[in-house]
Each structure stands twice: as C-alpha cells, then as structure tokens.
Scaffold this motif. Structure first.
Motif, PDB file in Angstrom:
ATOM      1  N   LYS A  19       8.922  -8.141  -2.189  1.00 56.75           N
ATOM      2  CA  LYS A  19       9.855  -6.939  -1.636  1.00 56.75           C
ATOM      3  C   LYS A  19       9.124  -6.065  -0.742  1.00 56.75           C
ATOM      4  O   LYS A  19       9.856  -5.628   0.449  1.00 56.75           O
ATOM      5  N   TYR A  20       7.828  -5.531  -0.887  1.00 53.97           N
ATOM      6  CA  TYR A  20       7.515  -4.577  -0.142  1.00 53.97           C
ATOM      7  C   TYR A  20       5.952  -4.983   0.548  1.00 53.97           C
ATOM      8  O   TYR A  20       5.809  -4.406   1.508  1.00 53.97           O
ATOM      9  N   LEU A  21       5.349  -5.735  -0.138  1.00 55.61           N
ATOM     10  CA  LEU A  21       4.097  -6.076   0.137  1.00 55.61           C
ATOM     11  C   LEU A  21       3.991  -7.339   1.403  1.00 55.61           C
ATOM     12  O   LEU A  21       4.799  -8.232   1.035  1.00 55.61           O
ATOM     13  N   ARG A  42      -6.118   0.785 -12.158  1.00 55.99           N
ATOM     14  CA  ARG A  42      -5.442  -0.317 -12.533  1.00 55.99           C
ATOM     15  C   ARG A  42      -3.903  -0.269 -12.467  1.00 55.99           C
ATOM     16  O   ARG A  42      -3.325  -0.834 -12.181  1.00 55.99           O
ATOM     17  N   GLN A  43      -3.649   0.928 -13.148  1.00 56.34           N
ATOM     18  CA  GLN A  43      -1.988   1.533 -13.133  1.00 56.34           C
ATOM     19  C   GLN A  43      -1.440   1.233 -11.726  1.00 56.34           C
ATOM     20  O   GLN A  43      -0.241   0.759 -11.592  1.00 56.34           O
ATOM     21  N   ARG A  44      -2.067   2.147 -10.904  1.00 59.76           N
ATOM     22  CA  ARG A  44      -1.289   2.353  -9.703  1.00 59.76           C
ATOM     23  C   ARG A  44      -1.257   0.787  -8.882  1.00 59.76           C
ATOM     24  O   ARG A  44      -0.363   0.384  -8.277  1.00 59.76           O
ATOM     25  N   ILE A  45      -2.105  -0.241  -9.010  1.00 59.55           N
ATOM     26  CA  ILE A  45      -2.206  -1.625  -8.491  1.00 59.55           C
ATOM     27  C   ILE A  45      -0.858  -1.992  -9.212  1.00 59.55           C
ATOM     28  O   ILE A  45      -0.203  -2.973  -8.572  1.00 59.55           O
ATOM     29  N   GLU A  46      -0.861  -2.190 -10.353  1.00 55.29           N
ATOM     30  CA  GLU A  46       0.205  -2.827 -11.293  1.00 55.29           C
ATOM     31  C   GLU A  46       1.428  -2.336 -10.947  1.00 55.29           C
ATOM     32  O   GLU A  46       2.654  -3.134 -10.877  1.00 55.29           O
ATOM     33  N   ILE A  47       1.492  -0.918 -10.751  1.00 54.65           N
ATOM     34  CA  ILE A  47       2.842  -0.360 -10.270  1.00 54.65           C
ATOM     35  C   ILE A  47       3.454  -0.955  -9.024  1.00 54.65           C
ATOM     36  O   ILE A  47       4.702  -1.565  -8.883  1.00 54.65           O
ATOM     37  N   MET A  48       2.631  -1.136  -7.954  1.00 52.22           N
ATOM     38  CA  MET A  48       2.988  -1.709  -6.803  1.00 52.22           C
ATOM     39  C   MET A  48       3.302  -3.111  -6.783  1.00 52.22           C
ATOM     40  O   MET A  48       4.084  -3.490  -6.094  1.00 52.22           O
ATOM     41  N   HIS A  73       5.772   7.725  -7.484  1.00 51.34           N
ATOM     42  CA  HIS A  73       4.967   8.062  -6.440  1.00 51.34           C
ATOM     43  C   HIS A  73       4.285   6.546  -5.647  1.00 51.34           C
ATOM     44  O   HIS A  73       4.591   6.132  -4.245  1.00 51.34           O
ATOM     45  N   TRP A  74       3.976   5.470  -6.539  1.00 50.23           N
ATOM     46  CA  TRP A  74       3.241   4.324  -5.948  1.00 50.23           C
ATOM     47  C   TRP A  74       4.402   3.496  -5.456  1.00 50.23           C
ATOM     48  O   TRP A  74       4.126   2.396  -4.797  1.00 50.23           O
ATOM     49  N   ILE A  75       5.446   3.554  -5.844  1.00 44.03           N
ATOM     50  CA  ILE A  75       6.642   2.585  -5.254  1.00 44.03           C
ATOM     51  C   ILE A  75       6.812   2.887  -4.153  1.00 44.03           C
ATOM     52  O   ILE A  75       6.995   2.281  -3.083  1.00 44.03           O
ATOM     53  N   HIS A  76       6.655   4.354  -3.898  1.00 43.66           N
ATOM     54  CA  HIS A  76       6.811   4.928  -2.424  1.00 43.66           C
ATOM     55  C   HIS A  76       5.661   4.418  -1.443  1.00 43.66           C
ATOM     56  O   HIS A  76       6.150   4.276  -0.423  1.00 43.66           O
ATOM     57  N   ILE A  77       4.585   4.590  -2.106  1.00 46.84           N
ATOM     58  CA  ILE A  77       3.233   4.126  -1.095  1.00 46.84           C
ATOM     59  C   ILE A  77       3.551   2.719  -0.794  1.00 46.84           C
ATOM     60  O   ILE A  77       3.255   2.097   0.334  1.00 46.84           O
ATOM     61  N   ALA A  78       3.956   1.991  -1.867  1.00 45.59           N
ATOM     62  CA  ALA A  78       4.154   0.477  -1.463  1.00 45.59           C
ATOM     63  C   ALA A  78       5.231   0.192  -0.337  1.00 45.59           C
ATOM     64  O   ALA A  78       5.122  -0.653   0.611  1.00 45.59           O
ATOM     65  N   ARG A  79       6.359   0.995  -0.528  1.00 46.29           N
ATOM     66  CA  ARG A  79       7.517   0.654   0.352  1.00 46.29           C
ATOM     67  C   ARG A  79       7.054   1.332   1.698  1.00 46.29           C
ATOM     68  O   ARG A  79       7.557   0.752   2.664  1.00 46.29           O
ATOM     69  N   HIS A  84      -2.575  -1.299   0.893  1.00 46.58           N
ATOM     70  CA  HIS A  84      -3.733  -1.729   0.828  1.00 46.58           C
ATOM     71  C   HIS A  84      -4.775  -0.658   1.172  1.00 46.58           C
ATOM     72  O   HIS A  84      -5.703  -0.589   0.854  1.00 46.58           O
ATOM     73  N   GLN A  85      -4.122   0.523   1.022  1.00 48.73           N
ATOM     74  CA  GLN A  85      -4.840   1.885   0.988  1.00 48.73           C
ATOM     75  C   GLN A  85      -5.060   2.705  -0.308  1.00 48.73           C
ATOM     76  O   GLN A  85      -5.314   3.917  -0.586  1.00 48.73           O
ATOM     77  N   TRP A  86      -4.915   1.911  -1.260  1.00 51.42           N
ATOM     78  CA  TRP A  86      -4.816   2.255  -2.633  1.00 51.42           C
ATOM     79  C   TRP A  86      -5.981   2.979  -3.046  1.00 51.42           C
ATOM     80  O   TRP A  86      -5.884   4.148  -3.851  1.00 51.42           O
ATOM     81  N   GLN A  87      -7.094   2.708  -2.545  1.00 49.32           N
ATOM     82  CA  GLN A  87      -8.307   3.636  -2.985  1.00 49.32           C
ATOM     83  C   GLN A  87      -8.377   4.893  -2.230  1.00 49.32           C
ATOM     84  O   GLN A  87      -9.529   5.928  -2.377  1.00 49.32           O
ATOM     85  N   ASP A  88      -7.578   5.055  -1.084  1.00 45.47           N
ATOM     86  CA  ASP A  88      -7.621   6.453  -0.103  1.00 45.47           C
ATOM     87  C   ASP A  88      -7.312   7.459  -0.945  1.00 45.47           C
ATOM     88  O   ASP A  88      -7.271   8.671  -0.319  1.00 45.47           O
TER      89      ASP A  88
END
Length: 209
Positions: A19-21, A42-48, A73-79, A84-88
């Motif tokens: 849907k987003y990635l 791990r949680q932020r990756i799983e959310i996306m 928040h992390w749904i917004h990052i994916a959207r 790919h900047q999850w570590q930033d």
C-alpha cells in the motif's frame, strides 16, 4: 503477537500487495527485521510493514501491543515514502527540541486529541508536553510549548476565541477615544458660545441699536 506471527495467519491468496512501500523498501525492512534489533526499532519496522499490508491503526495496535500515537507516527512515515530512513530517527532522549519534535508538535495541534486516544476535545500546553515527553523523550515546560506554538503561528485555543481576543480590545479602546473626543469637543464649543453671547449682550446695552 509479532509481525511474523501475524504473517502465518494470512492465507497465501491474500498476500499483501503493498500500500505504501516500494519493493526496495519492503525488502530492506524485512531483511533488517531478521537482525538483532532493540524492541523499539523492531516495532517501528513491523508497524510500517503491517500498514503496507493494509492493516488499520487499530489492528496494528492490537497485533503489536503498541500505543496509538506510535502506530500513527510510523504509518505516517511509511505513507510519506520515508520507510527506508527508519534508522534516521534515533531512539533515546534528544538533548533539546529538534526538527522532529517541532513537526510532531505541529501535527498534534492540527488534529484532535481524540485521534490519539484521549477523551478531551482540545489540546492544552500541559497535555502536549506530556504526550511528546512520552513519545519522543523530550521534556520541556508548558511555557516553552506555548512559545514554540506562537513561533509557528499556532495555538491551542479555538480560532473563534483567537479572533475575539485580538479584535475585541482594540475596538473597545477606539470607541472610548471617540466618545471622549466628542464630549470634550462639545464642552469646548459650549464654553466658547457662552462667552461670545455675553460680550454681544454687553455691546448692545452700551451702544444701542
């Protein structure tokens, strides 16, 4: 339940379409999920990943046991195409307010507190700083929150109250000034007329018609 456990419950016929990635982002996140990561990373990756599969915020919270604010928040990052900047976005307490904090503050004020699981309708500076302290680990005073909002041209007050606060006071002052000027002008004119008539009367008595 973890992301991997949730995958076992999805039939192959219902495989995620994305849907987003992008394919690159999904592959990158899945590869990193196999590494030894902290629970927060791990949680932020799983959310996306779950959001990309079409899971709603409520479903993600139920699957991962995370709070609504974190999922949102992390749904917004994916959207936004930034998965790919999850570590930033480092985990831990930043030393001071940063750009991420300001963007999140702006996002919170622009939405209802009920969207984040609260029962009240309007944000206060106190609740904003509490929420951000819990989510981002930055603890600042209510006064600092108000100062930041003012710098961004935002407020926790409804728009109608803001307009009333800015317009009522000047109008009252202008009315008072106009009234005072009129009364003062009338007083001055009446004194002037009485003096003129008095002089005219004396001249008539003295010299005649």
């Amino acid at each position: 339940m973890s992301y991997q456990q949730a995958q076992h419950d999805i039939p192959r016929a219902q495989a995620p379409t994305g849907k987003y990635l992008t394919k690159f982002q999904r592959k990158l996140l899945q590869e990193n999920l196999q590494k030894d990561l902290s629970d927060s990373y791990r949680q932020r990756i799983e959310i996306m990943l779950l959001a990309d599969e079409g899971k709603s915020q409520t479903e993600i919270c139920q699957i991962l046991g995370c709070c609504a604010a974190t999922a949102r928040h992390w749904i917004h990052i994916a959207r936004m195409g930034m998965a790919h900047q999850w570590q930033d976005f480092p985990i831990g307490r930043p030393k001071a307010v940063n750009e991420q904090y300001l963007e999140r503050l702006k996002e919170l004020v622009s939405n209802s507190p009920r969207d984040y699981g609260y029962s009240f309708r309007r944000w206060t500076a106190n609740w904003l700083q509490k929420h951000l302290a819990k989510e981002l680990g930055v603890e600042i005073s209510d006064r600092h929150i108000k100062r930041l909002l003012k710098q961004m041209g935002l407020s926790t007050l409804p728009k109608s109250q803001n307009a009333e606060a800015s317009n009522t006071q000047p109008r009252n002052k202008s009315k008072i000034l106009i009234k005072d000027l009129r009364s003062a002008r009338l007083t001055d004119d009446s004194d002037f007329l009485s003096i003129k008539f008095t002089k005219l009367g004396r001249n008539v008595d003295t010299y005649g018609a």
